[in-house]
Design an enzyme around this catalytic site. Structure first.
Site, PDB file in Angstrom:
ATOM      1  N   GLU A 187      22.464  56.615  30.906  1.00  0.00           N
ATOM      2  CA  GLU A 187      23.603  56.572  29.999  1.00  0.00           C
ATOM      3  C   GLU A 187      23.514  55.470  28.937  1.00  0.00           C
ATOM      4  O   GLU A 187      24.348  54.559  28.902  1.00  0.00           O
ATOM      5  CB  GLU A 187      24.910  56.411  30.790  1.00  0.00           C
ATOM      6  CG  GLU A 187      25.147  57.513  31.806  1.00  0.00           C
ATOM      7  CD  GLU A 187      26.483  57.387  32.545  1.00  0.00           C
ATOM      8  OE1 GLU A 187      27.226  56.437  32.252  1.00  0.00           O
ATOM      9  OE2 GLU A 187      26.769  58.227  33.402  1.00  0.00           O
ATOM     10  N   TYR A 208      31.118  64.545  33.723  1.00  0.00           N
ATOM     11  CA  TYR A 208      32.389  64.266  34.413  1.00  0.00           C
ATOM     12  C   TYR A 208      33.550  65.089  33.858  1.00  0.00           C
ATOM     13  O   TYR A 208      34.369  65.579  34.620  1.00  0.00           O
ATOM     14  CB  TYR A 208      32.718  62.768  34.359  1.00  0.00           C
ATOM     15  CG  TYR A 208      31.786  61.974  35.259  1.00  0.00           C
ATOM     16  CD1 TYR A 208      32.088  61.770  36.595  1.00  0.00           C
ATOM     17  CD2 TYR A 208      30.569  61.500  34.786  1.00  0.00           C
ATOM     18  CE1 TYR A 208      31.219  61.103  37.449  1.00  0.00           C
ATOM     19  CE2 TYR A 208      29.680  60.834  35.619  1.00  0.00           C
ATOM     20  CZ  TYR A 208      30.016  60.635  36.958  1.00  0.00           C
ATOM     21  OH  TYR A 208      29.138  59.989  37.798  1.00  0.00           O
ATOM     22  N   HIS A 220      19.686  50.896  35.147  1.00  0.00           N
ATOM     23  CA  HIS A 220      21.084  51.308  35.298  1.00  0.00           C
ATOM     24  C   HIS A 220      21.945  50.060  35.072  1.00  0.00           C
ATOM     25  O   HIS A 220      22.639  49.589  35.968  1.00  0.00           O
ATOM     26  CB  HIS A 220      21.316  51.946  36.673  1.00  0.00           C
ATOM     27  CG  HIS A 220      22.552  52.793  36.764  1.00  0.00           C
ATOM     28  ND1 HIS A 220      22.539  54.101  37.205  1.00  0.00           N
ATOM     29  CD2 HIS A 220      23.841  52.525  36.472  1.00  0.00           C
ATOM     30  CE1 HIS A 220      23.774  54.595  37.194  1.00  0.00           C
ATOM     31  NE2 HIS A 220      24.594  53.645  36.755  1.00  0.00           N
ATOM     32  N   ARG A 278      18.628  59.668  44.292  1.00  0.00           N
ATOM     33  CA  ARG A 278      18.428  58.967  43.019  1.00  0.00           C
ATOM     34  C   ARG A 278      19.064  57.586  43.136  1.00  0.00           C
ATOM     35  O   ARG A 278      20.261  57.470  43.393  1.00  0.00           O
ATOM     36  CB  ARG A 278      19.064  59.772  41.872  1.00  0.00           C
ATOM     37  CG  ARG A 278      19.001  59.053  40.550  1.00  0.00           C
ATOM     38  CD  ARG A 278      19.606  59.847  39.392  1.00  0.00           C
ATOM     39  NE  ARG A 278      19.640  58.977  38.243  1.00  0.00           N
ATOM     40  CZ  ARG A 278      20.718  58.728  37.501  1.00  0.00           C
ATOM     41  NH1 ARG A 278      21.874  59.317  37.764  1.00  0.00           N
ATOM     42  NH2 ARG A 278      20.647  57.882  36.493  1.00  0.00           N
ATOM     43  N   ASN A 290      24.612  63.551  33.053  1.00  0.00           N
ATOM     44  CA  ASN A 290      25.744  63.119  33.882  1.00  0.00           C
ATOM     45  C   ASN A 290      26.983  63.748  33.289  1.00  0.00           C
ATOM     46  O   ASN A 290      27.307  63.522  32.114  1.00  0.00           O
ATOM     47  CB  ASN A 290      25.892  61.592  33.866  1.00  0.00           C
ATOM     48  CG  ASN A 290      24.742  60.905  34.588  1.00  0.00           C
ATOM     49  OD1 ASN A 290      23.918  61.557  35.213  1.00  0.00           O
ATOM     50  ND2 ASN A 290      24.702  59.582  34.509  1.00  0.00           N
ATOM     51  N   GLU A 303      24.360  63.290  37.729  1.00  0.00           N
ATOM     52  CA  GLU A 303      25.605  62.743  38.304  1.00  0.00           C
ATOM     53  C   GLU A 303      26.725  63.732  38.056  1.00  0.00           C
ATOM     54  O   GLU A 303      26.826  64.305  36.962  1.00  0.00           O
ATOM     55  CB  GLU A 303      26.024  61.428  37.638  1.00  0.00           C
ATOM     56  CG  GLU A 303      25.200  60.237  37.997  1.00  0.00           C
ATOM     57  CD  GLU A 303      25.712  58.953  37.318  1.00  0.00           C
ATOM     58  OE1 GLU A 303      26.922  58.866  36.986  1.00  0.00           O
ATOM     59  OE2 GLU A 303      24.894  58.048  37.131  1.00  0.00           O
TER      60      GLU A 303
HETATM   61  O1  IFM Z   1      29.763  54.646  38.309  1.00  0.00           O
HETATM   62  C1  IFM Z   1      29.339  55.264  37.145  1.00  0.00           C
HETATM   63  C2  IFM Z   1      27.831  55.252  37.047  1.00  0.00           C
HETATM   64  O2  IFM Z   1      27.309  53.976  37.138  1.00  0.00           O
HETATM   65  C3  IFM Z   1      27.396  55.847  35.735  1.00  0.00           C
HETATM   66  N1  IFM Z   1      28.011  57.140  35.506  1.00  0.00           N
HETATM   67  C4  IFM Z   1      29.435  57.249  35.712  1.00  0.00           C
HETATM   68  C5  IFM Z   1      29.813  56.699  37.073  1.00  0.00           C
HETATM   69  C6  IFM Z   1      31.321  56.867  37.321  1.00  0.00           C
HETATM   70  O3  IFM Z   1      32.060  56.191  36.376  1.00  0.00           O
END
Ligand code: IFM
Length: 453
Positions: free
Chosen positions: A166, A297, A121, A77, A295, A355
């Site tokens: 995002e 985290y 992006h 991706r 995404n 992500e």
């Molecule tokens: O680096 C970023 C990415 O561009 C978008 N999602 C989170 C990642 C880590 O912060």
């Protein structure tokens, strides 16, 4: 050792983004983007870093594809930089820009790797920012036109498209806190930027469908479960509001065609100027998507705080969890929670984890090895939770690690390293970390050799 079953067609991948990796910002006729402008304002980026060179991927297509082949990913991706295709944002198309991505796409296909292309992006052409950027409804039209050019050229080769990455970050970090490009601090403008992005997404999806191209199209949201920091009514209410602010503000329009009423009322009570919407907008926004990209985290812990206008809460706490170098709590259970919740509340046809990854400080040891055990541990526990969600009925089609190379991490410059591959900032030489070999094994065994190192 833990054995986990993934379907044979499960997509293992890795994700990157244009401005964070390419460099070559003045080459190939590329126009200026808002990140070129923003990163050159002294004091905006840690150590005044910028993406002028980044990982130099613009000049290293072959080298990067070799790495991807060695990693064994089924999919890569990456994002297309709008200002490489339309240097002014609209009007004249750059053939050189298209050729660059053609080379990349052809190289991937030859290597047996499927391109998953993100159309936006974060690198908006600066000329469009000069006209208001994402607060200007015309930007949605321009986005559709840009997408059309890209679909026309690559629609027969690329079969997975992601409109936006995002949009919450773009709207609220770009227009409310101003820590990211274009650096504006105005909450109402942020709500406007969210709306225009959603509209742009819907228009791009419609355009894609009208062209009768093969393939699938979706959007990627950054979604974090929101939990009360303390066991109080005030924190619990704040966590619901936090969820409305960042998760539901995007999920509801996309899947139900309406903004969440509780949040709309809350903002109005706070005196926020609400976004301008027109008849038909919500129909565009809620156009069917083939998949949702998530995404993930961390979990966000929320503390009520009336002094924060207009949200009434603060976040950024560890919640008692270990933290990554980027100060993100390590909370793998949140991934399963978010997958199950999205599936139950919104029923997307398919979900990709587009992500997931962690930043730690990595440097080669005396022998030149980079033993990034903390990253392996992070990925291991998250993939495990993803597999549990899959086993419990979530239509999870793939998992992408963020990211291939240590790259430009936006307002924190090169300080945060998320890569499976270390990039020497002076020579730009790539060195595989231990997590690279670990992930390669996971992919080769389709998850069966997933184990804690
Ligand atoms: O680096 C970023 C990415 O561009 C978008 N999602 C989170 C990642 C880590 O912060």
């Amino acid at each position: 050792m833990s054995t986990i079953e993934f379907p044979q067609d499960f997509v293992w991948g890795v994700t990157t983004a244009a401005y964070q990796n390419e460099g070559g910002v003045k080459e190939g006729g590329r126009g200026e983007s808002i990140w070129d402008r923003f990163s050159h304002i002294p004091g905006r980026i840690l150590h005044n870093d910028n993406g002028d060179i980044a990982c130099d991927s613009y000049h290293r297509i072959g080298e990067d594809i070799s790495l991807l082949k060695e990693l064994g990913v089924k999919a890569y991706r990456f994002s297309i930089a709008w200002p490489r295709i339309l240097p002014s944002g609209w009007g004249e198309v750059s053939e050189e820009g298209l050729k660059y991505y053609e080379q990349l796409i052809d190289g991937l296909l030859e290597a047996g790797i499927e391109p998953y292309v993100t159309l936006y992006h974060w690198d908006l052409p600066q000329k469009l920012q000069d006209e208001g950027g994402w607060t200007n409804r015309r930007t949605a039209e321009y986005f559709k036109e840009y997408c059309k050019v890209v679909f026309q050229r690559f629609g027969h080769k690329v079969h997975r498209w992601i409109t936006l990455n995002e949009p919450w970050v773009v709207a609220f970090n770009g227009y409310y806190t101003g820590v990211m490009a274009p650096g504006i601090r105005d909450f109402s403008a942020a709500l406007g930027a969210a709306h225009v992005q959603l509209l742009a997404h819907g228009m791009a999806v419609e355009c894609f469908r009208s062209m009768k191209l093969p393939g699938e199209i979706g959007i990627t949201l950054n979604l974090c479960p929101k939990e009360a920091l303390r066991n109080t009514g005030a924190d619990q209410e704040a966590a619901v509001r936090h969820d409305g602010y960042s998760n539901r503000w995007f999920l509801d329009p996309l899947f139900t065609g309406a903004y969440p009423q509780d949040m709309w009322n809350w903002y109005e009570q706070q005196g926020v100027t609400m976004p301008h919407t027109e008849p038909g907008d919500m129909e565009y926004i809620s156009t069917y998507i083939d998949f949702l990209g998530i995404n993930y985290y961390n979990i966000d812990y929320t503390k009520a705080d009336d002094s924060v206008w207009p949200l009434g809460f603060r976040t950024g706490f560890s919640g008692g969890n270990p933290m990554t170098y980027y100060q993100m709590p390590v909370t793998p259970e949140g991934l399963k929670k978010v997958l199950k919740r999205v599936n139950e509340d919104y029923h997307p046809s398919q979900i990709y984890i587009t992500e997931n990854g962690a930043s730690y400080q990595d440097h080669p040891d005396r022998n030149g090895n980079i033993p990034d055990e903390a990253r392996i541990d992070y990925l291991f526990t998250h993939i495990q939770k993803a597999s549990e969600a899959l086993a419990e009925g979530v239509p999870l089609a793939g998992y992408f690690v963020w990211t291939l190379l240590d790259d430009f991490e936006w307002n924190t410059g090169y300080d945060n390293q998320f890569g499976l591959v270390f990039v020497d900032r002076k020579t730009l030489t790539r060195t595989k970390k231990k997590s690279f070999d670990w992930y390669a094994k996971v992919i080769r065994s389709n998850g069966a050799e997933l184990k804690h190192m």
